[in-house]
Design a protein around this motif. Structure first.
Motif, PDB file in Angstrom:
ATOM      1  N   VAL A 114       0.846  -1.200   0.000  1.00  0.00           N
ATOM      2  CA  VAL A 114       0.000   0.000   0.000  1.00  0.00           C
ATOM      3  C   VAL A 114       0.881   1.249   0.000  1.00  0.00           C
ATOM      4  O   VAL A 114       0.610   2.215  -0.730  1.00  0.00           O
ATOM      5  N   GLU A 115       1.930   1.249   0.797  1.00  0.00           N
ATOM      6  CA  GLU A 115       2.816   2.417   0.862  1.00  0.00           C
ATOM      7  C   GLU A 115       3.488   2.661  -0.490  1.00  0.00           C
ATOM      8  O   GLU A 115       3.649   3.816  -0.910  1.00  0.00           O
ATOM      9  N   LEU A 133      -1.609   8.101  11.206  1.00  0.00           N
ATOM     10  CA  LEU A 133      -1.314   9.281  10.408  1.00  0.00           C
ATOM     11  C   LEU A 133      -0.284  10.173  11.073  1.00  0.00           C
ATOM     12  O   LEU A 133       0.556  10.789  10.411  1.00  0.00           O
ATOM     13  N   LEU A 134      -0.309  10.258  12.390  1.00  0.00           N
ATOM     14  CA  LEU A 134       0.551  11.187  13.118  1.00  0.00           C
ATOM     15  C   LEU A 134       1.899  10.587  13.512  1.00  0.00           C
ATOM     16  O   LEU A 134       2.683  11.236  14.209  1.00  0.00           O
ATOM     17  N   THR A 135       2.199   9.371  13.051  1.00  0.00           N
ATOM     18  CA  THR A 135       3.518   8.793  13.324  1.00  0.00           C
ATOM     19  C   THR A 135       4.568   9.476  12.450  1.00  0.00           C
ATOM     20  O   THR A 135       4.272   9.933  11.339  1.00  0.00           O
ATOM     21  N   PRO A 136       5.798   9.553  12.929  1.00  0.00           N
ATOM     22  CA  PRO A 136       6.862  10.172  12.112  1.00  0.00           C
ATOM     23  C   PRO A 136       6.997   9.531  10.733  1.00  0.00           C
ATOM     24  O   PRO A 136       7.224  10.232   9.742  1.00  0.00           O
ATOM     25  N   ARG A 137       6.840   8.214  10.663  1.00  0.00           N
ATOM     26  CA  ARG A 137       6.989   7.515   9.376  1.00  0.00           C
ATOM     27  C   ARG A 137       5.929   7.987   8.371  1.00  0.00           C
ATOM     28  O   ARG A 137       6.241   8.278   7.213  1.00  0.00           O
ATOM     29  N   PHE A 138       4.685   8.063   8.824  1.00  0.00           N
ATOM     30  CA  PHE A 138       3.627   8.444   7.884  1.00  0.00           C
ATOM     31  C   PHE A 138       3.725   9.933   7.531  1.00  0.00           C
ATOM     32  O   PHE A 138       3.512  10.317   6.375  1.00  0.00           O
ATOM     33  N   LEU A 139       4.054  10.759   8.504  1.00  0.00           N
ATOM     34  CA  LEU A 139       4.223  12.176   8.213  1.00  0.00           C
ATOM     35  C   LEU A 139       5.336  12.390   7.197  1.00  0.00           C
ATOM     36  O   LEU A 139       5.238  13.269   6.323  1.00  0.00           O
ATOM     37  N   MET A 141       6.142  10.303   4.806  1.00  0.00           N
ATOM     38  CA  MET A 141       5.601   9.943   3.494  1.00  0.00           C
ATOM     39  C   MET A 141       4.736  11.068   2.930  1.00  0.00           C
ATOM     40  O   MET A 141       4.779  11.365   1.729  1.00  0.00           O
ATOM     41  N   MET A 142       3.942  11.706   3.794  1.00  0.00           N
ATOM     42  CA  MET A 142       3.120  12.810   3.321  1.00  0.00           C
ATOM     43  C   MET A 142       3.976  14.008   2.899  1.00  0.00           C
ATOM     44  O   MET A 142       3.657  14.701   1.941  1.00  0.00           O
ATOM     45  N   GLU A 143       5.065  14.226   3.612  1.00  0.00           N
ATOM     46  CA  GLU A 143       5.991  15.292   3.217  1.00  0.00           C
ATOM     47  C   GLU A 143       6.536  15.009   1.816  1.00  0.00           C
ATOM     48  O   GLU A 143       6.633  15.928   0.971  1.00  0.00           O
ATOM     49  N   SER A 144       6.896  13.766   1.558  1.00  0.00           N
ATOM     50  CA  SER A 144       7.405  13.388   0.245  1.00  0.00           C
ATOM     51  C   SER A 144       6.360  13.619  -0.843  1.00  0.00           C
ATOM     52  O   SER A 144       6.655  14.155  -1.911  1.00  0.00           O
ATOM     53  N   LEU A 145       5.123  13.216  -0.566  1.00  0.00           N
ATOM     54  CA  LEU A 145       4.041  13.439  -1.527  1.00  0.00           C
ATOM     55  C   LEU A 145       3.826  14.931  -1.765  1.00  0.00           C
ATOM     56  O   LEU A 145       3.651  15.370  -2.908  1.00  0.00           O
ATOM     57  N   HIS A 146       3.830  15.691  -0.690  1.00  0.00           N
ATOM     58  CA  HIS A 146       3.575  17.124  -0.789  1.00  0.00           C
ATOM     59  C   HIS A 146       4.646  17.825  -1.619  1.00  0.00           C
ATOM     60  O   HIS A 146       4.350  18.704  -2.440  1.00  0.00           O
ATOM     61  N   GLU A 147       5.887  17.441  -1.422  1.00  0.00           N
ATOM     62  CA  GLU A 147       6.977  18.044  -2.182  1.00  0.00           C
ATOM     63  C   GLU A 147       6.834  17.798  -3.682  1.00  0.00           C
ATOM     64  O   GLU A 147       7.264  18.624  -4.501  1.00  0.00           O
TER      65      GLU A 147
END
Length: 636
Positions: A114-115, A133-139, A141-147
């Motif tokens: 899924v990731e 969602l609020l774990t460092p790992r998931f955040l 991944m969201m940072e990567s998507l956002h960039e």
């Protein structure tokens, strides 16, 4: 007839309408859906208050599909329950929308797959619990998507969970303010079915939605019939309700304790009603098994604590029953809203008595919460008690709680069978006087100064029990002054005195004491009008076991006006749907809901084009099932 609007829709609305028709198979938006969808697709924030069954999911799913198609990335849906995630992803898979979830039900390899899909931009929607969602790992991944411009939207479902004033506060929701702080340019939509003014303000503040557009739909669910009955024999009353009104139907019965859940489910099974228990004390495997059976089988009754039900999208639940009083109107509304999500007639039925009032007030008083919180919770309980004791339309009072004006509905117990009322002022003064005499006598004799409802009624009715003799209460001036009223009527008087705040139940045994408000009643300055108690329910229902055998499963699944060939087509369609659901290992309603099958049965489309005009038949389902459906319709 109104002339059609010559103004062409905006590109945003046109795209949303195409998705609505081609993916989900619906011809038009309902209520405020179009305005909400347009707001979110265009990048604005939204706070959506919409009743259960009102179509909240489409309000973020359609923007997710449109924004993903426009290269704006994945929509991350914050959801509190594994079952809800699985349900939503299964439904999206049926209509061809790439979606997945990340939760504890997945193994390491499944989660990694899924990731990978998420980071590669292959998902349109991803469902995730707030704590993950609020774990460092998931955040990260969201940072990567956002960039990379691939983080398109945040949807926060069951948003009332963020509020301490709400009925289902979840501490992990408090951290969701980080979404706005980390990704201020990513739009957010928060959705809930229940929020009074306190809860609504809390959602705005805690999720930083001050600039969001607020959408408040009508809270009315006109297909639900509300009934609240005075408890006499709760099990007998419940069994009569099920056998007379809902034999063979899917339903949910809420109880206040795990023990009561287990005992009620076992008793219903003994009575021939297929029932399963659900509560947080069961192991995870059993809970999942029972929930899966409830979603996939027809005519099953789930007996549960409030641990069950939030987000459950089973549309054909025909009744929700409460054997114990909920904590407040928000909880009651949320729980009853799980009935009739398909828009077909459904029932919200509740029985309650004095013990419920005593228990709920004691829970508030004994909690370690701050005084302000307790004050608010007492006010919420008082509003629920006012609804329960109402002589007028239940729906008017229910909607008024959420700030919505309405007229008598004609579809609640009070509208259908207006209750008889009586001037209970004198009876109330007798009861209050007796409570006062108990305290006075106790001071004089150095004995107990307060007693429970049973002993109070015995004294009022002049019943010479051992306890009356032990404490010398036969010598009180109030002994026997209420002998003219039956015990059931005195129970109703005491229940309503507690509900109105003239009497308070104290301590572990619920002994009764006067409040300051009682003085006005004792002095004759306030007159009271109360409901006349209903006649007791005794024995089995009039249909009994024979009715159960005759009715069979799903007896009320089809509308009453569906008869003859139309009914035959509907039953044939249901049988076909059951086979497809078993083959795909999904709940039947994810194939097509009952409302869609009813429309097919009525219209009997003969071509794929005609079938595609039926509400709920989108392009993916038409391609997958069209030929088989035409064969079923042609041969039935």
């Amino acid at each position: 007839m109104n002339a059609p609007d010559p103004t062409p829709p905006s590109p945003t609305v046109a795209a949303a309408r195409r998705v609505l028709a081609e993916v989900f198979g619906y011809g038009a938006f309902r209520g405020q859906q179009q305005d909400i969808v347009e707001q979110v697709i265009d990048g604005g924030d939204a706070l959506v208050l919409m009743p259960t069954g009102g179509g909240k999911s489409l309000c973020y799913q359609i923007p997710a599909i449109v924004r993903h198609g426009g290269g704006q990335g994945v929509t991350v849906v914050v959801s509190p329950l594994i079952a809800l995630m699985q349900d939503q992803v299964g439904a999206l898979d049926e209509v061809g929308v790439p979606a997945a979830f990340l939760n504890s039900s997945l193994g390491a390899q499944e989660a990694s797959a899924v990731e990978r899909d998420l980071l590669a931009g292959r998902l349109t929607l991803l469902y995730v619990a707030p704590e993950r969602l609020l774990t460092p790992r998931f955040l990260a991944m969201m940072e990567s998507l956002h960039e990379r411009g691939l983080l398109g939207l945040f949807a926060i479902d069951e948003a009332h969970c963020v509020s301490q004033w709400g009925h289902d506060f979840r501490e992990e929701y408090l951290g969701l303010s980080a979404l706005h702080e980390r990704f201020p340019a990513v739009p957010r939509i928060a959705l809930t079915a229940t929020a009074d003014d306190h809860t609504r303000a809390d959602i705005v503040e805690r999720l930083q939605l001050q600039d969001a557009r607020l959408f408040v739909s009508s809270f009315d669910r006109p297909n639900i019939r509300y009934t609240i009955v005075e408890r006499d024999n709760a099990r007998t009353q419940l069994l009569r309700f099920i056998r007379d009104e809902h034999e063979g139907d899917a339903g949910v019965i809420y109880c206040g304790s795990r023990k009561k859940v287990e005992e009620t489910a076992a008793w219903l099974q003994d009575e021939g009603v297929p029932a399963l228990p659900y509560h947080a004390g069961l192991d995870a495997g059993t809970r999942k098994y029972h929930q899966d059976r409830f979603l996939r089988e027809e005519g099953l009754v789930m007996v549960a604590t409030i641990a069950f039900g939030m987000g459950i999208d089973k549309p054909d639940v025909r009744f929700v029953a409460h054997l114990d009083l909920p904590k407040n109107i928000e909880g009651y509304y949320q729980e009853t809203g799980r009935a009739g999500r398909d828009g077909q007639p459904a029932d919200a039925w509740m029985t309650y008595g004095l013990a419920d009032v005593v228990h709920q007030r004691r829970m508030i008083d004994d909690s370690p919460a701050a005084d302000e919180f307790k004050r608010v919770q007492r006010g919420k309980l008082d509003a629920l008690l006012a609804l329960a004791e109402a002589h007028d339309c239940r729906r008017v009072r229910l909607l008024a709680y959420f700030g919505e004006a309405s007229g008598p509905c004609g579809n609640c117990d009070n509208c259908l069978h207006p209750p008889t009322t009586w001037d209970s002022t004198d009876a109330a003064r007798k009861a209050l006087s007796c409570i006062y005499r108990f305290a006075q006598h106790g001071r004089e004799t150095q004995g107990p100064r307060s007693f429970g409802a049973v002993h109070l009624i015995d004294v009022l009715r002049g019943k010479p029990t051992d306890k009356v003799g032990q404490y010398g209460h036969a010598g009180l001036s109030t002994f026997g002054i209420g002998a003219d009223l039956p015990e059931a009527q005195w129970r109703a008087v005491l229940r309503q005195l507690v509900a109105l705040g003239h009497v308070v139940a104290e301590g572990e045994y619920g002994t009764l004491a006067l409040t300051d408000a009682a003085r006005a009643v004792l002095r004759g300055e306030v007159r009271l009008q109360m409901r006349v108690p209903a006649a007791p329910v005794r024995g089995r229902s009039k249909r009994g076991r024979a009715g159960a055998d005759a009715a069979g499963k799903g007896a009320r699944s089809a509308p009453a006006d569906l008869v003859g060939p139309q009914l035959e087509r509907f039953e044939a369609l249901r049988a076909w749907r059951s086979g497809v659901a078993r083959e795909h290992n999904i709940p039947a309603y994810l194939v097509f809901n009952d409302a869609t099958l009813v429309e097919m049965a009525r219209r009997q489309p003969g071509t794929l084009d005609e079938l595609g005009q039926v509400s709920g038949v989108g392009g993916r389902k038409l391609a997958a099932y069209g030929d088989a459906l035409l064969e079923v319709l042609g041969s039935s």
